[in-house]
Write a protein that holds these residues in place. Structure first.
Motif, PDB file in Angstrom:
ATOM      1  N   ASP A 262      28.712 -21.924 -19.558  1.00  0.00           N
ATOM      2  CA  ASP A 262      30.125 -22.091 -19.904  1.00  0.00           C
ATOM      3  C   ASP A 262      30.882 -22.162 -18.584  1.00  0.00           C
ATOM      4  O   ASP A 262      31.170 -21.141 -17.965  1.00  0.00           O
ATOM      5  N   VAL A 263      31.155 -23.382 -18.144  1.00  0.00           N
ATOM      6  CA  VAL A 263      31.787 -23.602 -16.849  1.00  0.00           C
ATOM      7  C   VAL A 263      33.187 -22.987 -16.813  1.00  0.00           C
ATOM      8  O   VAL A 263      33.576 -22.373 -15.815  1.00  0.00           O
ATOM      9  N   ASN A 264      33.926 -23.119 -17.899  1.00  0.00           N
ATOM     10  CA  ASN A 264      35.291 -22.597 -17.935  1.00  0.00           C
ATOM     11  C   ASN A 264      35.334 -21.080 -17.792  1.00  0.00           C
ATOM     12  O   ASN A 264      36.221 -20.535 -17.146  1.00  0.00           O
ATOM     13  N   ALA A 265      34.382 -20.389 -18.410  1.00  0.00           N
ATOM     14  CA  ALA A 265      34.341 -18.926 -18.337  1.00  0.00           C
ATOM     15  C   ALA A 265      33.455 -18.432 -17.201  1.00  0.00           C
ATOM     16  O   ALA A 265      33.335 -17.234 -16.987  1.00  0.00           O
ATOM     17  N   ASN A 266      32.808 -19.362 -16.493  1.00  0.00           N
ATOM     18  CA  ASN A 266      31.895 -19.015 -15.401  1.00  0.00           C
ATOM     19  C   ASN A 266      30.810 -18.052 -15.894  1.00  0.00           C
ATOM     20  O   ASN A 266      30.546 -17.023 -15.269  1.00  0.00           O
ATOM     21  N   GLN A 267      30.183 -18.407 -17.035  1.00  0.00           N
ATOM     22  CA  GLN A 267      29.160 -17.571 -17.636  1.00  0.00           C
ATOM     23  C   GLN A 267      27.904 -18.381 -17.917  1.00  0.00           C
ATOM     24  O   GLN A 267      27.969 -19.572 -18.195  1.00  0.00           O
ATOM     25  N   VAL A 268      26.775 -17.668 -17.860  1.00  0.00           N
ATOM     26  CA  VAL A 268      25.478 -18.252 -18.167  1.00  0.00           C
ATOM     27  C   VAL A 268      24.870 -17.469 -19.323  1.00  0.00           C
ATOM     28  O   VAL A 268      24.973 -16.240 -19.365  1.00  0.00           O
ATOM     29  N   LEU A 269      24.256 -18.174 -20.234  1.00  0.00           N
ATOM     30  CA  LEU A 269      23.576 -17.553 -21.358  1.00  0.00           C
ATOM     31  C   LEU A 269      22.517 -16.589 -20.847  1.00  0.00           C
ATOM     32  O   LEU A 269      21.750 -16.912 -19.945  1.00  0.00           O
ATOM     33  N   ARG A 270      22.464 -15.405 -21.414  1.00  0.00           N
ATOM     34  CA  ARG A 270      21.419 -14.439 -21.082  1.00  0.00           C
ATOM     35  C   ARG A 270      20.238 -14.682 -22.008  1.00  0.00           C
ATOM     36  O   ARG A 270      20.411 -14.835 -23.211  1.00  0.00           O
ATOM     37  N   ILE A 271      19.069 -14.714 -21.427  1.00  0.00           N
ATOM     38  CA  ILE A 271      17.869 -14.988 -22.213  1.00  0.00           C
ATOM     39  C   ILE A 271      16.981 -13.753 -22.281  1.00  0.00           C
ATOM     40  O   ILE A 271      17.105 -12.834 -21.484  1.00  0.00           O
ATOM     41  N   SER A 272      16.054 -13.808 -23.221  1.00  0.00           N
ATOM     42  CA  SER A 272      15.032 -12.778 -23.341  1.00  0.00           C
ATOM     43  C   SER A 272      13.698 -13.385 -22.907  1.00  0.00           C
ATOM     44  O   SER A 272      13.579 -14.613 -22.761  1.00  0.00           O
ATOM     45  N   SER A 273      12.710 -12.547 -22.750  1.00  0.00           N
ATOM     46  CA  SER A 273      11.385 -13.075 -22.406  1.00  0.00           C
ATOM     47  C   SER A 273      10.845 -13.924 -23.561  1.00  0.00           C
ATOM     48  O   SER A 273      10.121 -14.903 -23.322  1.00  0.00           O
ATOM     49  N   ASP A 274      11.212 -13.597 -24.799  1.00  0.00           N
ATOM     50  CA  ASP A 274      10.801 -14.430 -25.938  1.00  0.00           C
ATOM     51  C   ASP A 274      11.445 -15.814 -25.873  1.00  0.00           C
ATOM     52  O   ASP A 274      10.797 -16.821 -26.184  1.00  0.00           O
ATOM     53  N   ASP A 275      12.712 -15.871 -25.471  1.00  0.00           N
ATOM     54  CA  ASP A 275      13.379 -17.163 -25.306  1.00  0.00           C
ATOM     55  C   ASP A 275      12.658 -18.000 -24.253  1.00  0.00           C
ATOM     56  O   ASP A 275      12.403 -19.187 -24.455  1.00  0.00           O
ATOM     57  N   LEU A 276      12.332 -17.367 -23.131  1.00  0.00           N
ATOM     58  CA  LEU A 276      11.618 -18.075 -22.067  1.00  0.00           C
ATOM     59  C   LEU A 276      10.256 -18.548 -22.557  1.00  0.00           C
ATOM     60  O   LEU A 276       9.854 -19.683 -22.278  1.00  0.00           O
ATOM     61  N   ASP A 277       9.552 -17.707 -23.296  1.00  0.00           N
ATOM     62  CA  ASP A 277       8.248 -18.099 -23.842  1.00  0.00           C
ATOM     63  C   ASP A 277       8.376 -19.325 -24.745  1.00  0.00           C
ATOM     64  O   ASP A 277       7.521 -20.209 -24.723  1.00  0.00           O
ATOM     65  N   THR A 278       9.443 -19.379 -25.525  1.00  0.00           N
ATOM     66  CA  THR A 278       9.668 -20.519 -26.417  1.00  0.00           C
ATOM     67  C   THR A 278       9.876 -21.794 -25.610  1.00  0.00           C
ATOM     68  O   THR A 278       9.321 -22.848 -25.935  1.00  0.00           O
TER      69      THR A 278
END
Length: 157
Positions: free
Chosen positions: A69-85
């Motif tokens: 989210d460029v406007n809010a200067n935020q990045v989605l936080r991921i889990s190890s399960d998300d990375l595995d996917t």
């Protein structure tokens, strides 16, 4: 939540994830998608239909749009399960350039968050997947692959 009720239908997942990909381009819609469990639906579809290249590509493209989210200067936080996917999609479709490219974009986006970097660091296979994509397509994906490969070793020190 139509997709949640019918997540067992591969064709419906394909269409819905494709629609989420298109909708994720617009900033207002992106916010609504984030507030309404679109990420859970994307990761569920990726897990359920890991062999479906269309779902994987659309899901990764949507994630690349939703991860920052460029406007809010935020990045989605991921889990190890998300990375595995995500890495499972790369591993399952090593010869599909759009999947490899979208995965590298998403992974590069994730490096903008220190908590995500810690999760990326724990995946010992990630550098090999990135190198494989570079070799398979003789492409550095606009420098993103090199950026990732430079960041990952630094995380292991």
């Amino acid at each position: 939540n139509g997709l949640a009720a019918h997540v067992c239908s591969e064709k419906l997942c394909e269409e819905c994830v494709g629609a989420i990909k298109c909708l994720s381009i617009d900033e207002k819609t992106k916010k609504l998608l984030g507030e309404n469990d679109a990420l859970d639906l994307i990761f569920s579809a990726m897990c359920l239909y890991s062999e479906n290249a269309t779902i994987q590509q659309s899901a990764l493209a949507a994630l690349s749009n939703l991860s920052v989210d460029v406007n809010a200067n935020q990045v989605l936080r991921i889990s190890s399960d998300d990375l595995d996917t995500i890495t499972n999609g790369m591993r399952t479709h090593p010869k599909v350039k759009d999947i490899q490219e979208s995965a590298i974009i998403v992974l590069r986006n994730f490096t903008c968050s220190p908590s995500n970097c810690l999760i990326l660091q724990q995946d010992a296979h990630l550098p090999g997947l990135i190198r494989s994509a570079v070799v398979n397509f003789n492409d550095s994906f606009q420098g993103r692959a090199e950026d990732l490969l430079q960041v990952l070793p630094l995380l292991n020190q």
